[in-house]
Design a protein around this motif. Sequence first.
Motif, PDB file in Angstrom:
ATOM      1  N   TRP A   1     -19.024  -4.841  -4.096  1.00 49.44           N
ATOM      2  CA  TRP A   1     -18.196  -4.980  -2.900  1.00 49.44           C
ATOM      3  C   TRP A   1     -16.742  -5.241  -3.290  1.00 49.44           C
ATOM      4  O   TRP A   1     -15.820  -4.632  -2.738  1.00 49.44           O
ATOM      5  CB  TRP A   1     -18.742  -6.112  -2.035  1.00 49.44           C
ATOM      6  N   MET A   2     -16.538  -6.121  -4.271  1.00 46.17           N
ATOM      7  CA  MET A   2     -15.176  -6.423  -4.709  1.00 46.17           C
ATOM      8  C   MET A   2     -14.525  -5.200  -5.356  1.00 46.17           C
ATOM      9  O   MET A   2     -13.349  -4.923  -5.121  1.00 46.17           O
ATOM     10  CB  MET A   2     -15.175  -7.625  -5.659  1.00 46.17           C
ATOM     11  N   ASP A   3     -15.268  -4.449  -6.162  1.00 46.18           N
ATOM     12  CA  ASP A   3     -14.732  -3.235  -6.784  1.00 46.18           C
ATOM     13  C   ASP A   3     -14.337  -2.207  -5.728  1.00 46.18           C
ATOM     14  O   ASP A   3     -13.273  -1.581  -5.820  1.00 46.18           O
ATOM     15  CB  ASP A   3     -15.749  -2.615  -7.745  1.00 46.18           C
ATOM     16  N   GLU A   4     -15.191  -2.023  -4.727  1.00 46.02           N
ATOM     17  CA  GLU A   4     -14.897  -1.057  -3.669  1.00 46.02           C
ATOM     18  C   GLU A   4     -13.671  -1.481  -2.859  1.00 46.02           C
ATOM     19  O   GLU A   4     -12.822  -0.653  -2.522  1.00 46.02           O
ATOM     20  CB  GLU A   4     -16.103  -0.877  -2.744  1.00 46.02           C
ATOM     21  N   ASN A   5     -13.565  -2.759  -2.550  1.00 42.31           N
ATOM     22  CA  ASN A   5     -12.392  -3.247  -1.817  1.00 42.31           C
ATOM     23  C   ASN A   5     -11.124  -3.096  -2.645  1.00 42.31           C
ATOM     24  O   ASN A   5     -10.074  -2.729  -2.120  1.00 42.31           O
ATOM     25  CB  ASN A   5     -12.577  -4.706  -1.395  1.00 42.31           C
ATOM     26  N   ALA A   6     -11.211  -3.380  -3.946  1.00 45.26           N
ATOM     27  CA  ALA A   6     -10.038  -3.222  -4.813  1.00 45.26           C
ATOM     28  C   ALA A   6      -9.594  -1.766  -4.843  1.00 45.26           C
ATOM     29  O   ALA A   6      -8.394  -1.469  -4.765  1.00 45.26           O
ATOM     30  CB  ALA A   6     -10.349  -3.724  -6.221  1.00 45.26           C
ATOM     31  N   SER A   7     -10.538  -0.838  -4.929  1.00 42.83           N
ATOM     32  CA  SER A   7     -10.196   0.586  -4.923  1.00 42.83           C
ATOM     33  C   SER A   7      -9.547   0.985  -3.607  1.00 42.83           C
ATOM     34  O   SER A   7      -8.584   1.760  -3.584  1.00 42.83           O
ATOM     35  CB  SER A   7     -11.454   1.426  -5.158  1.00 42.83           C
ATOM     36  N   ALA A   8     -10.071   0.471  -2.508  1.00 45.86           N
ATOM     37  CA  ALA A   8      -9.498   0.778  -1.201  1.00 45.86           C
ATOM     38  C   ALA A   8      -8.081   0.220  -1.074  1.00 45.86           C
ATOM     39  O   ALA A   8      -7.193   0.867  -0.505  1.00 45.86           O
ATOM     40  CB  ALA A   8     -10.389   0.216  -0.085  1.00 45.86           C
ATOM     41  N   ILE A   9      -7.841  -0.962  -1.607  1.00 43.24           N
ATOM     42  CA  ILE A   9      -6.511  -1.567  -1.544  1.00 43.24           C
ATOM     43  C   ILE A   9      -5.517  -0.757  -2.370  1.00 43.24           C
ATOM     44  O   ILE A   9      -4.376  -0.543  -1.951  1.00 43.24           O
ATOM     45  CB  ILE A   9      -6.571  -3.041  -2.006  1.00 43.24           C
ATOM     46  N   VAL A  10      -5.946  -0.290  -3.543  1.00 45.88           N
ATOM     47  CA  VAL A  10      -5.072   0.555  -4.363  1.00 45.88           C
ATOM     48  C   VAL A  10      -4.739   1.835  -3.612  1.00 45.88           C
ATOM     49  O   VAL A  10      -3.578   2.272  -3.577  1.00 45.88           O
ATOM     50  CB  VAL A  10      -5.716   0.864  -5.733  1.00 45.88           C
ATOM     51  N   ALA A  11      -5.747   2.439  -2.982  1.00 44.23           N
ATOM     52  CA  ALA A  11      -5.511   3.661  -2.213  1.00 44.23           C
ATOM     53  C   ALA A  11      -4.535   3.400  -1.068  1.00 44.23           C
ATOM     54  O   ALA A  11      -3.608   4.184  -0.828  1.00 44.23           O
ATOM     55  CB  ALA A  11      -6.831   4.208  -1.670  1.00 44.23           C
ATOM     56  N   ARG A  12      -4.687   2.278  -0.371  1.00 48.95           N
ATOM     57  CA  ARG A  12      -3.779   1.930   0.730  1.00 48.95           C
ATOM     58  C   ARG A  12      -2.365   1.752   0.207  1.00 48.95           C
ATOM     59  O   ARG A  12      -1.395   2.206   0.798  1.00 48.95           O
ATOM     60  CB  ARG A  12      -4.274   0.666   1.427  1.00 48.95           C
ATOM     61  N   TRP A  13      -2.224   1.078  -0.937  1.00 39.69           N
ATOM     62  CA  TRP A  13      -0.908   0.855  -1.525  1.00 39.69           C
ATOM     63  C   TRP A  13      -0.256   2.185  -1.874  1.00 39.69           C
ATOM     64  O   TRP A  13       0.932   2.399  -1.625  1.00 39.69           O
ATOM     65  CB  TRP A  13      -1.042  -0.043  -2.755  1.00 39.69           C
ATOM     66  N   LEU A  14      -1.030   3.111  -2.456  1.00 40.10           N
ATOM     67  CA  LEU A  14      -0.488   4.420  -2.795  1.00 40.10           C
ATOM     68  C   LEU A  14      -0.089   5.203  -1.545  1.00 40.10           C
ATOM     69  O   LEU A  14       0.945   5.879  -1.535  1.00 40.10           O
ATOM     70  CB  LEU A  14      -1.503   5.219  -3.621  1.00 40.10           C
ATOM     71  N   ILE A  15      -0.876   5.104  -0.493  1.00 39.87           N
ATOM     72  CA  ILE A  15      -0.528   5.762   0.771  1.00 39.87           C
ATOM     73  C   ILE A  15       0.814   5.241   1.272  1.00 39.87           C
ATOM     74  O   ILE A  15       1.694   6.008   1.663  1.00 39.87           O
ATOM     75  CB  ILE A  15      -1.632   5.539   1.830  1.00 39.87           C
ATOM     76  N   GLU A  16       0.972   3.918   1.248  1.00 40.97           N
ATOM     77  CA  GLU A  16       2.220   3.321   1.732  1.00 40.97           C
ATOM     78  C   GLU A  16       3.399   3.705   0.846  1.00 40.97           C
ATOM     79  O   GLU A  16       4.505   3.913   1.337  1.00 40.97           O
ATOM     80  CB  GLU A  16       2.074   1.809   1.828  1.00 40.97           C
ATOM     81  N   GLN A  17       3.171   3.820  -0.461  1.00 45.50           N
ATOM     82  CA  GLN A  17       4.241   4.229  -1.365  1.00 45.50           C
ATOM     83  C   GLN A  17       4.686   5.658  -1.063  1.00 45.50           C
ATOM     84  O   GLN A  17       5.875   5.960  -1.115  1.00 45.50           O
ATOM     85  CB  GLN A  17       3.784   4.137  -2.831  1.00 45.50           C
ATOM     86  N   ARG A  18       3.738   6.516  -0.744  1.00 43.70           N
ATOM     87  CA  ARG A  18       4.067   7.908  -0.440  1.00 43.70           C
ATOM     88  C   ARG A  18       4.745   8.049   0.919  1.00 43.70           C
ATOM     89  O   ARG A  18       5.528   8.964   1.134  1.00 43.70           O
ATOM     90  CB  ARG A  18       2.818   8.771  -0.492  1.00 43.70           C
ATOM     91  N   GLU A  19       4.440   7.150   1.840  1.00 44.73           N
ATOM     92  CA  GLU A  19       5.078   7.193   3.154  1.00 44.73           C
ATOM     93  C   GLU A  19       6.524   6.719   3.094  1.00 44.73           C
ATOM     94  O   GLU A  19       7.330   7.082   3.929  1.00 44.73           O
ATOM     95  CB  GLU A  19       4.290   6.345   4.155  1.00 44.73           C
ATOM     96  N   HIS A  20       6.850   5.900   2.120  1.00 45.46           N
ATOM     97  CA  HIS A  20       8.200   5.349   1.961  1.00 45.46           C
ATOM     98  C   HIS A  20       8.705   5.644   0.556  1.00 45.46           C
ATOM     99  O   HIS A  20       8.893   4.713  -0.243  1.00 45.46           O
ATOM    100  CB  HIS A  20       8.199   3.845   2.213  1.00 45.46           C
TER     101      HIS A  20
END
Length: 103
Positions: free
Chosen positions: A46-65
């Motif tokens: 669960w922690m690994d999956e959440n960490a991967s999702a957070i990294v993906a969210r961070w990358l999405i936000e980086q690409r948006e800005h």
Amino acid sequence: MTRYRPQPPWEFLLTASRNSLQSYELTRLNHAANLRKEINTLMDQWMDENASAIVARWLIEQREHPAHAAVDVVDTRPGNAADVSDNFFGEGSIGPPMNREVA
């Protein structure tokens, strides 16, 4: 997955010998330990999956800005070593992503 029994077998427990009760106790403790191992494994996943999702969210936000994510280009040729920064992200970096719950 085994079915959860909310009540212990009272009739057996009340009439069982000392050896039978000790055996029953050990099997219940063993089962509890096995459940704990399974829970720990699930928590790690669960922690690994959440960490991967957070990294993906961070990358999405980086690409948006992209203007905020730009890194200064530094000349890293040997003669200019004094100009190279130890800060990998440069001064234009964005802080760590906010902790978001991922369902």
